[in-house]
Design a protein around this motif. Sequence first.
Motif, PDB file in Angstrom:
ATOM      1  N   MET A   1     -16.677   6.818   6.058  1.00 45.58           N
ATOM      2  CA  MET A   1     -15.754   5.753   6.393  1.00 45.58           C
ATOM      3  C   MET A   1     -14.516   5.894   5.505  1.00 45.58           C
ATOM      4  SD  MET A   1     -16.348   1.607   6.312  1.00 45.58           S
ATOM      5  CE  MET A   1     -17.922   1.770   7.087  1.00 45.58           C
ATOM      6  N   ALA A   2     -13.363   5.967   6.114  1.00 43.98           N
ATOM      7  CA  ALA A   2     -12.113   6.137   5.374  1.00 43.98           C
ATOM      8  C   ALA A   2     -11.635   4.800   4.819  1.00 43.98           C
ATOM      9  CB  ALA A   2     -11.056   6.720   6.285  1.00 43.98           C
ATOM     10  N   ASN A   3     -11.015   4.860   3.670  1.00 44.08           N
ATOM     11  CA  ASN A   3     -10.367   3.693   3.093  1.00 44.08           C
ATOM     12  C   ASN A   3      -8.877   3.959   3.040  1.00 44.08           C
ATOM     13  OD1 ASN A   3     -12.447   1.829   2.468  1.00 44.08           O
ATOM     14  ND2 ASN A   3     -13.080   3.104   0.766  1.00 44.08           N
ATOM     15  N   PHE A   4      -8.111   2.953   3.418  1.00 45.16           N
ATOM     16  CA  PHE A   4      -6.656   3.039   3.404  1.00 45.16           C
ATOM     17  C   PHE A   4      -6.131   2.011   2.413  1.00 45.16           C
ATOM     18  CE2 PHE A   4      -8.142   4.061   7.658  1.00 45.16           C
ATOM     19  CZ  PHE A   4      -7.539   5.284   7.888  1.00 45.16           C
ATOM     20  N   LYS A   5      -5.152   2.400   1.629  1.00 42.04           N
ATOM     21  CA  LYS A   5      -4.506   1.450   0.738  1.00 42.04           C
ATOM     22  C   LYS A   5      -3.523   0.644   1.559  1.00 42.04           C
ATOM     23  CE  LYS A   5      -2.805   1.258  -3.948  1.00 42.04           C
ATOM     24  NZ  LYS A   5      -2.416   2.065  -5.104  1.00 42.04           N
ATOM     25  N   ALA A   6      -3.563  -0.675   1.402  1.00 45.13           N
ATOM     26  CA  ALA A   6      -2.731  -1.567   2.204  1.00 45.13           C
ATOM     27  C   ALA A   6      -1.942  -2.512   1.305  1.00 45.13           C
ATOM     28  CB  ALA A   6      -3.600  -2.379   3.160  1.00 45.13           C
ATOM     29  N   LEU A   7      -0.726  -2.831   1.741  1.00 42.55           N
ATOM     30  CA  LEU A   7       0.127  -3.795   1.063  1.00 42.55           C
ATOM     31  C   LEU A   7       0.282  -4.991   1.987  1.00 42.55           C
ATOM     32  CD1 LEU A   7       2.128  -4.562  -1.213  1.00 42.55           C
ATOM     33  CD2 LEU A   7       3.893  -3.385   0.111  1.00 42.55           C
ATOM     34  N   LEU A   8      -0.099  -6.185   1.503  1.00 44.97           N
ATOM     35  CA  LEU A   8       0.034  -7.417   2.289  1.00 44.97           C
ATOM     36  C   LEU A   8       1.434  -7.974   2.048  1.00 44.97           C
ATOM     37  CD1 LEU A   8      -3.424  -9.074   1.551  1.00 44.97           C
ATOM     38  CD2 LEU A   8      -2.814  -7.371   3.299  1.00 44.97           C
ATOM     39  N   PHE A   9       2.210  -8.080   3.125  1.00 44.16           N
ATOM     40  CA  PHE A   9       3.613  -8.464   3.021  1.00 44.16           C
ATOM     41  C   PHE A   9       3.839  -9.784   3.749  1.00 44.16           C
ATOM     42  CE2 PHE A   9       8.065  -8.371   4.301  1.00 44.16           C
ATOM     43  CZ  PHE A   9       8.674  -8.026   3.101  1.00 44.16           C
ATOM     44  N   GLY A  10       4.593 -10.673   3.121  1.00 45.53           N
ATOM     45  CA  GLY A  10       4.890 -11.964   3.736  1.00 45.53           C
ATOM     46  C   GLY A  10       3.807 -12.980   3.433  1.00 45.53           C
ATOM     47  N   GLY A  11       3.811 -14.060   4.191  1.00 44.96           N
ATOM     48  CA  GLY A  11       2.825 -15.110   3.950  1.00 44.96           C
ATOM     49  C   GLY A  11       3.238 -16.006   2.806  1.00 44.96           C
ATOM     50  N   PRO A  12       2.292 -16.782   2.309  1.00 43.47           N
ATOM     51  CA  PRO A  12       2.619 -17.767   1.275  1.00 43.47           C
ATOM     52  C   PRO A  12       2.985 -17.117  -0.058  1.00 43.47           C
ATOM     53  CG  PRO A  12       0.257 -17.699   1.639  1.00 43.47           C
ATOM     54  CD  PRO A  12       0.887 -16.829   2.694  1.00 43.47           C
ATOM     55  N   SER A  13       3.934 -17.721  -0.739  1.00 46.73           N
ATOM     56  CA  SER A  13       4.353 -17.207  -2.046  1.00 46.73           C
ATOM     57  C   SER A  13       3.268 -17.427  -3.093  1.00 46.73           C
ATOM     58  CB  SER A  13       5.656 -17.867  -2.484  1.00 46.73           C
ATOM     59  OG  SER A  13       5.483 -19.273  -2.592  1.00 46.73           O
ATOM     60  N   SER A  14       2.285 -18.273  -2.802  1.00 49.36           N
ATOM     61  CA  SER A  14       1.200 -18.522  -3.750  1.00 49.36           C
ATOM     62  C   SER A  14       0.162 -17.404  -3.770  1.00 49.36           C
ATOM     63  CB  SER A  14       0.511 -19.853  -3.432  1.00 49.36           C
ATOM     64  OG  SER A  14      -0.010 -19.827  -2.112  1.00 49.36           O
ATOM     65  N   LEU A  15       0.288 -16.431  -2.869  1.00 49.64           N
ATOM     66  CA  LEU A  15      -0.606 -15.272  -2.887  1.00 49.64           C
ATOM     67  C   LEU A  15      -0.156 -14.365  -4.030  1.00 49.64           C
ATOM     68  CD1 LEU A  15      -2.910 -13.651  -1.598  1.00 49.64           C
ATOM     69  CD2 LEU A  15      -1.235 -12.642  -0.060  1.00 49.64           C
ATOM     70  N   PRO A  16      -0.991 -14.205  -5.064  1.00 50.84           N
ATOM     71  CA  PRO A  16      -0.577 -13.431  -6.242  1.00 50.84           C
ATOM     72  C   PRO A  16      -0.279 -11.969  -5.912  1.00 50.84           C
ATOM     73  CG  PRO A  16      -2.610 -14.653  -6.675  1.00 50.84           C
ATOM     74  CD  PRO A  16      -2.330 -14.754  -5.207  1.00 50.84           C
ATOM     75  N   ASP A  17       0.660 -11.396  -6.627  1.00 49.60           N
ATOM     76  CA  ASP A  17       1.040  -9.997  -6.412  1.00 49.60           C
ATOM     77  C   ASP A  17      -0.145  -9.055  -6.542  1.00 49.60           C
ATOM     78  OD1 ASP A  17       3.665 -10.633  -5.895  1.00 49.60           O
ATOM     79  OD2 ASP A  17       4.364 -10.194  -7.921  1.00 49.60           O
ATOM     80  N   HIS A  18      -1.036  -9.303  -7.500  1.00 48.19           N
ATOM     81  CA  HIS A  18      -2.168  -8.397  -7.709  1.00 48.19           C
ATOM     82  C   HIS A  18      -3.176  -8.442  -6.555  1.00 48.19           C
ATOM     83  CE1 HIS A  18      -3.922 -12.100  -9.392  1.00 48.19           C
ATOM     84  NE2 HIS A  18      -5.082 -11.568  -9.068  1.00 48.19           N
ATOM     85  N   GLU A  19      -3.112  -9.449  -5.693  1.00 46.76           N
ATOM     86  CA  GLU A  19      -3.989  -9.532  -4.527  1.00 46.76           C
ATOM     87  C   GLU A  19      -3.332  -8.961  -3.274  1.00 46.76           C
ATOM     88  OE1 GLU A  19      -5.756 -13.393  -3.949  1.00 46.76           O
ATOM     89  OE2 GLU A  19      -6.185 -13.595  -6.091  1.00 46.76           O
ATOM     90  N   ARG A  20      -2.089  -8.559  -3.370  1.00 47.90           N
ATOM     91  CA  ARG A  20      -1.365  -8.045  -2.207  1.00 47.90           C
ATOM     92  C   ARG A  20      -1.646  -6.563  -1.933  1.00 47.90           C
ATOM     93  NH1 ARG A  20       2.254 -11.314   0.255  1.00 47.90           N
ATOM     94  NH2 ARG A  20       2.682 -13.275  -0.789  1.00 47.90           N
ATOM     95  N   THR A  21      -2.251  -5.874  -2.872  1.00 44.53           N
ATOM     96  CA  THR A  21      -2.648  -4.487  -2.643  1.00 44.53           C
ATOM     97  C   THR A  21      -4.164  -4.466  -2.493  1.00 44.53           C
ATOM     98  OG1 THR A  21      -0.801  -3.655  -3.940  1.00 44.53           O
ATOM     99  CG2 THR A  21      -2.628  -2.144  -3.557  1.00 44.53           C
ATOM    100  N   GLN A  22      -4.628  -3.958  -1.345  1.00 43.19           N
ATOM    101  CA  GLN A  22      -6.060  -3.938  -1.058  1.00 43.19           C
ATOM    102  C   GLN A  22      -6.421  -2.625  -0.387  1.00 43.19           C
ATOM    103  OE1 GLN A  22      -7.367  -7.333   1.152  1.00 43.19           O
ATOM    104  NE2 GLN A  22      -6.459  -8.777  -0.262  1.00 43.19           N
ATOM    105  N   PHE A  23      -7.704  -2.378  -0.288  1.00 46.07           N
ATOM    106  CA  PHE A  23      -8.198  -1.238   0.469  1.00 46.07           C
ATOM    107  C   PHE A  23      -8.846  -1.768   1.739  1.00 46.07           C
ATOM    108  CE2 PHE A  23      -7.741   0.550  -3.714  1.00 46.07           C
ATOM    109  CZ  PHE A  23      -7.219   1.806  -3.434  1.00 46.07           C
ATOM    110  N   VAL A  24      -8.516  -1.132   2.866  1.00 43.17           N
ATOM    111  CA  VAL A  24      -9.059  -1.532   4.169  1.00 43.17           C
ATOM    112  C   VAL A  24      -9.725  -0.322   4.808  1.00 43.17           C
ATOM    113  CG1 VAL A  24      -7.324  -3.347   4.488  1.00 43.17           C
ATOM    114  CG2 VAL A  24      -6.873  -1.070   5.371  1.00 43.17           C
ATOM    115  N   THR A  25     -10.649  -0.581   5.729  1.00 41.34           N
ATOM    116  CA  THR A  25     -11.350   0.520   6.399  1.00 41.34           C
ATOM    117  C   THR A  25     -10.750   0.850   7.755  1.00 41.34           C
ATOM    118  OG1 THR A  25     -12.966  -1.033   7.303  1.00 41.34           O
ATOM    119  CG2 THR A  25     -13.535   0.058   5.219  1.00 41.34           C
ATOM    120  N   SER A  26      -9.843  -0.005   8.244  1.00 39.03           N
ATOM    121  CA  SER A  26      -9.242   0.221   9.555  1.00 39.03           C
ATOM    122  C   SER A  26      -7.792  -0.247   9.545  1.00 39.03           C
ATOM    123  CB  SER A  26     -10.021  -0.546  10.627  1.00 39.03           C
ATOM    124  OG  SER A  26      -9.350  -0.489  11.866  1.00 39.03           O
ATOM    125  N   LEU A  27      -6.937   0.506  10.216  1.00 48.67           N
ATOM    126  CA  LEU A  27      -5.541   0.087  10.366  1.00 48.67           C
ATOM    127  C   LEU A  27      -5.337  -0.747  11.626  1.00 48.67           C
ATOM    128  CD1 LEU A  27      -3.693   3.363   9.318  1.00 48.67           C
ATOM    129  CD2 LEU A  27      -4.166   1.330   7.930  1.00 48.67           C
TER     130      LEU A  27
END
Length: 69
Positions: A1-27
């Motif tokens: 199963m491949a993991n992709f690095k993802a950047l979460l862009f937009g949404g609430p400003s209360s979402l911390p920067d360190h939580e905006r980078t995640q790994f996902v298994t599907s694009l």
Amino acid sequence: MANFKALLFGGPSSLPDHERTQFVTSLTEKVKHRLGAGYEHFVHDGEFTTVDGEEVAVFRWAARTAVAE
């Protein structure tokens, strides 16, 4: 199963920067991120960006839903 690095862009400003980078298994599937009493939903539309020399998939904010009681 491949993991992709993802950047979460937009949404609430209360979402911390360190939580905006995640790994996902599907694009093609939404990223559902728990924040407070709800979920923030992010989708990938084919966009990529380079962060620190690494290609990262950009997931843009699409919607918010409440946590089911």
